[in-house]
Write a protein that holds these residues in place. Structure first.
Motif, mmCIF file in Angstrom:
data_model
loop_
_atom_site.group_PDB
_atom_site.id
_atom_site.type_symbol
_atom_site.label_atom_id
_atom_site.label_comp_id
_atom_site.label_asym_id
_atom_site.label_seq_id
_atom_site.Cartn_x
_atom_site.Cartn_y
_atom_site.Cartn_z
ATOM 1 N N LEU A 189 -2.867 0.200 -4.060
ATOM 2 C CA LEU A 189 -1.692 -1.007 -4.369
ATOM 3 C C LEU A 189 -0.702 -0.641 -5.648
ATOM 4 C CD1 LEU A 189 -5.064 -2.884 -2.788
ATOM 5 C CD2 LEU A 189 -3.626 -1.827 -1.790
ATOM 6 N N ALA A 190 0.215 -1.395 -4.826
ATOM 7 C CA ALA A 190 0.628 -1.763 -6.062
ATOM 8 C C ALA A 190 1.262 -3.966 -5.986
ATOM 9 C CB ALA A 190 2.315 -0.653 -5.779
ATOM 10 N N LEU A 191 1.808 -4.131 -7.306
ATOM 11 C CA LEU A 191 2.288 -5.592 -6.788
ATOM 12 C C LEU A 191 3.913 -5.222 -7.512
ATOM 13 C CD1 LEU A 191 1.153 -8.580 -7.129
ATOM 14 C CD2 LEU A 191 0.702 -7.966 -9.868
ATOM 15 N N MET B 58 0.919 -1.170 0.031
ATOM 16 C CA MET B 58 -0.025 0.211 0.056
ATOM 17 C C MET B 58 0.938 1.574 -0.031
ATOM 18 S SD MET B 58 -2.973 0.894 2.760
ATOM 19 C CE MET B 58 -4.173 2.345 2.475
ATOM 20 N N ARG B 59 0.847 2.388 -0.894
ATOM 21 C CA ARG B 59 1.415 3.205 -1.514
ATOM 22 C C ARG B 59 0.663 4.739 -1.287
ATOM 23 N NH1 ARG B 59 6.404 1.317 -5.293
ATOM 24 N NH2 ARG B 59 6.800 -0.503 -3.681
ATOM 25 N N TYR B 60 1.027 5.929 -1.470
ATOM 26 C CA TYR B 60 0.178 6.694 -1.310
ATOM 27 C C TYR B 60 1.223 7.854 -2.029
ATOM 28 C CZ TYR B 60 1.458 9.744 2.912
ATOM 29 O OH TYR B 60 2.565 10.541 3.869
ATOM 30 N N PHE B 61 0.013 8.922 -2.548
ATOM 31 C CA PHE B 61 0.520 9.812 -3.545
ATOM 32 C C PHE B 61 0.431 11.285 -3.111
ATOM 33 C CE2 PHE B 61 -0.044 13.675 -7.181
ATOM 34 C CZ PHE B 61 1.304 13.652 -6.564
ATOM 35 N N ASN C 193 -9.868 7.089 -2.657
ATOM 36 C CA ASN C 193 -9.648 6.684 -1.000
ATOM 37 C C ASN C 193 -10.355 5.342 -0.874
ATOM 38 O OD1 ASN C 193 -6.618 7.761 -0.693
ATOM 39 N ND2 ASN C 193 -8.272 9.166 -0.018
ATOM 40 N N SER C 194 -11.905 5.362 -1.604
ATOM 41 C CA SER C 194 -12.949 5.372 -1.290
ATOM 42 C C SER C 194 -12.482 3.750 -2.397
ATOM 43 C CB SER C 194 -13.994 5.616 -1.836
ATOM 44 O OG SER C 194 -14.058 6.737 -0.992
ATOM 45 N N ALA C 195 -11.694 4.142 -3.545
ATOM 46 C CA ALA C 195 -12.408 3.162 -4.479
ATOM 47 C C ALA C 195 -11.256 2.326 -3.687
ATOM 48 C CB ALA C 195 -11.562 3.206 -5.851
ATOM 49 N N ASN C 196 -9.727 2.085 -3.302
ATOM 50 C CA ASN C 196 -8.506 1.594 -2.382
ATOM 51 C C ASN C 196 -9.225 0.690 -1.595
ATOM 52 O OD1 ASN C 196 -5.959 0.462 -3.280
ATOM 53 N ND2 ASN C 196 -5.623 1.715 -0.791
ATOM 54 N N PHE C 197 -9.907 1.650 -0.284
ATOM 55 C CA PHE C 197 -10.320 0.984 1.052
ATOM 56 C C PHE C 197 -11.963 -0.177 0.042
ATOM 57 C CE2 PHE C 197 -14.053 0.131 3.610
ATOM 58 C CZ PHE C 197 -13.348 0.085 4.892
ATOM 59 N N THR C 198 -12.511 -0.136 -0.816
ATOM 60 C CA THR C 198 -12.943 -0.878 -1.202
ATOM 61 C C THR C 198 -12.243 -2.524 -2.242
ATOM 62 O OG1 THR C 198 -15.028 0.825 -1.619
ATOM 63 C CG2 THR C 198 -14.770 -1.364 -3.092
ATOM 64 N N PHE C 199 -11.427 -1.724 -2.707
ATOM 65 C CA PHE C 199 -10.927 -2.750 -3.406
ATOM 66 C C PHE C 199 -10.270 -4.510 -2.217
ATOM 67 C CE2 PHE C 199 -8.860 0.541 -6.140
ATOM 68 C CZ PHE C 199 -10.132 0.283 -7.114
#
Length: 223
Positions: free
Chosen positions: A60-62, A47-50, A170-176
């Motif tokens: 998220l980064a793979l 998990m990262r952030y800009f 951020n809502s999308a990232n939480f959802t993933f």
């Protein structure tokens, strides 16, 4: 407690891969890379952030066993007028899930502008890629099927509230993270970043989520 890094907001138009398509069902089966020879080496999901001023865009980064970022999973805003990704979409933009085949913000890996939050999963290719990452992509397909409006922020968030109807990246990232069974909230809390991500804690695929609906837009050529 970690102090959020502050950086001036830069428009997404500055980045080469700004025209990424929405995640579609076919992408769920197009997983990186071609079958590796050693499937048991550790892959990571980070998990990262800009940073955006004192706030941030989480994603998220793979990461492959050789520490290369091979995919990123983002929630972004797409203009309903131009169809292009836009920075901090105005009311009326659409919340979209995209997968980037390379770092979206970090053009120079030696001088990254994104900030690591933590490794949220580590496992074999089958577990991390065929399992977790593929599940995240499927959540992206479902999110895009919702055709949700985008709301980046709300002034009330700056006064300690949850921001009301915020429905953003951020809502999308939480959802993933939900169907991937990743404890993203603990990763944020461990870094002391609980208030850095407006829109966090909203699972837009949950049946109880009350979706934000933007007010009707007035066309520029309307008299």
């Amino acid at each position: 407690m970690n102090t959020p890094i502050q950086t001036p907001l830069r428009p997404l138009e500055e980045y080469d891969n700004r025209d990424l398509p929405d995640i579609e069902p076919r992408q769920v089966d197009q997983l990186p890379p071609e079958q590796p020879k050693d499937r048991n080496r550790d892959w990571r999901i980070e998990m990262r952030y800009f940073p955006i001023a004192h706030r941030g865009h989480a994603f998220l980064a793979l990461v492959d066993p050789d520490d290369n970022v091979v995919r990123e999973l983002h929630g972004l805003a797409r203009s309903k007028n131009t169809g292009k990704l836009v920075a901090l979409g105005m009311d009326g933009a659409r919340l979209t899930a995209v997968q980037s085949p390379r770092p979206f913000f970090d053009a120079d890996p030696k001088a990254p502008v994104t900030v690591p939050i933590g490794t949220v999963y580590r496992g074999s290719y089958d577990d991390a890629v065929l399992g977790k990452w593929r599940t995240g992509l499927q959540a992206g397909v479902e999110l895009n099927g919702k055709d949700l409006d985008y709301k980046a922020h709300d002034p009330s968030y700056e006064f300690g509230t949850d921001g009301g109807e915020i429905q953003n990246s951020n809502s999308a990232n939480f959802t993933f993270g939900k169907p991937m069974h990743l404890d993203l909230s603990t990763a944020i809390r461990n870094m002391g970043l609980e208030r850095v991500f407006p829109g966090w804690g909203r699972d837009v695929l949950d049946s109880t989520h009350r979706a934000y609906v933007a007010p009707p837009q007035v066309r520029p050529d309307t008299p």
